[in-house]
Design an enzyme around this catalytic site. Structure first.
Site, mmCIF file in Angstrom:
data_model
loop_
_atom_site.group_PDB
_atom_site.id
_atom_site.type_symbol
_atom_site.label_atom_id
_atom_site.label_comp_id
_atom_site.label_asym_id
_atom_site.label_seq_id
_atom_site.Cartn_x
_atom_site.Cartn_y
_atom_site.Cartn_z
ATOM 1 N N TYR A 31 45.803 13.764 18.433
ATOM 2 C CA TYR A 31 46.554 14.804 17.495
ATOM 3 C C TYR A 31 45.821 16.120 17.932
ATOM 4 O O TYR A 31 45.151 16.227 18.948
ATOM 5 C CB TYR A 31 45.929 14.770 15.992
ATOM 6 N N HIS A 101 48.930 -6.144 20.088
ATOM 7 C CA HIS A 101 48.125 -5.267 20.974
ATOM 8 C C HIS A 101 48.642 -4.284 22.115
ATOM 9 O O HIS A 101 48.652 -3.324 22.453
ATOM 10 C CB HIS A 101 46.809 -5.814 21.476
ATOM 11 N N LYS A 144 41.708 13.354 22.530
ATOM 12 C CA LYS A 144 41.556 13.683 20.977
ATOM 13 C C LYS A 144 42.509 12.833 20.350
ATOM 14 O O LYS A 144 43.757 12.958 19.827
ATOM 15 C CB LYS A 144 42.135 15.134 20.674
ATOM 16 N N GLU A 176 27.931 16.480 20.696
ATOM 17 C CA GLU A 176 28.783 17.494 19.946
ATOM 18 C C GLU A 176 28.758 17.204 18.734
ATOM 19 O O GLU A 176 28.066 16.116 18.080
ATOM 20 C CB GLU A 176 30.221 17.465 20.506
ATOM 21 N N LEU A 200 34.775 16.227 23.695
ATOM 22 C CA LEU A 200 36.305 16.798 23.756
ATOM 23 C C LEU A 200 36.121 18.099 24.550
ATOM 24 O O LEU A 200 35.115 18.918 24.268
ATOM 25 C CB LEU A 200 36.716 17.190 22.166
#
Ligand code: PLP
Length: 279
Positions: A31, A101, A144, A176, A200
């Site tokens: 996303y 999977h 992400k 973070e 990220l």
């Protein structure tokens, strides 16, 4: 609310996601969140570049990333937000297939969902109380991905403690936040975790590093240790919605803020947005 779903603009309540969507089954998707200021998107290209990186690393064959900025613009129009502060959310999953999977056949279309929502900038304080929590995430935090359970648990732990954000700690070092980047000022030097697979690649961090250069603030891309926190004069969290926010408490202990460098970065950030978006 008008949303975008697999090539169509439709009422949000008309979106139908299959229970066999791999996003639902495996969190097998990625996303992005992009901020709009007065109806104009900030650093859209950087977000789209990061989305491509996330898709490539997970080998999700979605080749229409170039169309998404247009989708975002149209969503603002469809929802009457062309003058508003808002955010664009987009997620792409590996698509719908019988549960296994293994990757589905290459002919499987990714599922794409996008929406916009207004943000009330007036209520943003640009300060944050934080807690420290163990970083239990996987080793590919540069992607992400939709797999946000450690972030969800950390964010809830922060809320339960009356705080706004949780900072992840891995082997004594701050990586973070649950949904923000982290930086500190120690003896006049701006410190933040180096980029790589452990954090990220935050767009706000990138902007903040540009601002440090502009302001003549020395930068060291080196993680801050928990033990070092008491030697830091300023702490901040960085993110698309948080922008540059001063940390004003850690684990319930108040700390002074925003300090001078944080304040300069906040002012610089607003000025840069205004300059880039043309007002
Ligand atoms: C884990 C994590 N780190 C950092 C950030 C900040 O990234 P950006 O500045 O691109 O919003 C986010 C934003 O969602 C995040 O989820």
């Amino acid at each position: 609310v008008i949303a975008y779903f697999n090539g169509r603009f439709l009422g949000e309540s008309d979106v139908r996601v299959s229970p066999w969507d791999r996003g639902f089954q495996f969190a097998d998707g990625v996303y992005e969140v992009v901020r709009a200021y007065r109806g104009r998107f900030f650093r859209m290209n950087s977000h789209m570049r990061r989305l491509r990186h996330s898709l490539d690393e997970l080998r999700i064959g979605y080749d229409d990333v170039e169309a998404l900025p247009g989708v975002a613009e149209r969503l603002l129009r469809e929802n009457g937000l062309t003058e508003a502060d808002g955010k664009f959310y987009v997620q792409v999953t590996r698509g719908v297939a019988p549960r296994s999977h293994r990757f589905p056949p290459a002919t499987t279309s990714p599922t794409v969902f996008a929406s916009v929502a207004p943000i009330s900038s007036a209520t943003e304080s640009h300060t944050a109380k934080v807690i420290l929590t163990e970083d239990t995430r996987w080793a590919r935090r540069d992607i992400k991905s939709l797999m946000l359970l450690p972030n969800v648990l950390a964010s809830q732990a922060a809320a339960d403690a009356g705080a706004d954000e949780a900072l992840f700690v891995r082997q004594g070092m701050i990586t973070e936040g649950s949904h923000t980047g982290f930086a500190a000022v120690r003896d006049g030097v701006f410190r933040t975790h180096p980029s790589g697979s452990e954090v990220l690649p935050s767009i706000t961090r990138e902007v903040t590093l540009e601002l440090c250069e502009e302001l003549g603030v020395p930068v060291r891309e080196e993680a801050v240790a928990v033990e070092e926190l008491s030697d830091c004069q300023e702490l901040m969290i960085l993110g698309t919605t948080a922008e540059v926010s001063a940390v004003v408490a850690i684990d319930g202990r108040p700390i002074a803020g925003p300090g001078p460098i944080t304040s300069a970065l906040q002012a610089g950030f607003s000025a840069l947005v205004a300059r880039e978006l043309g007002w």
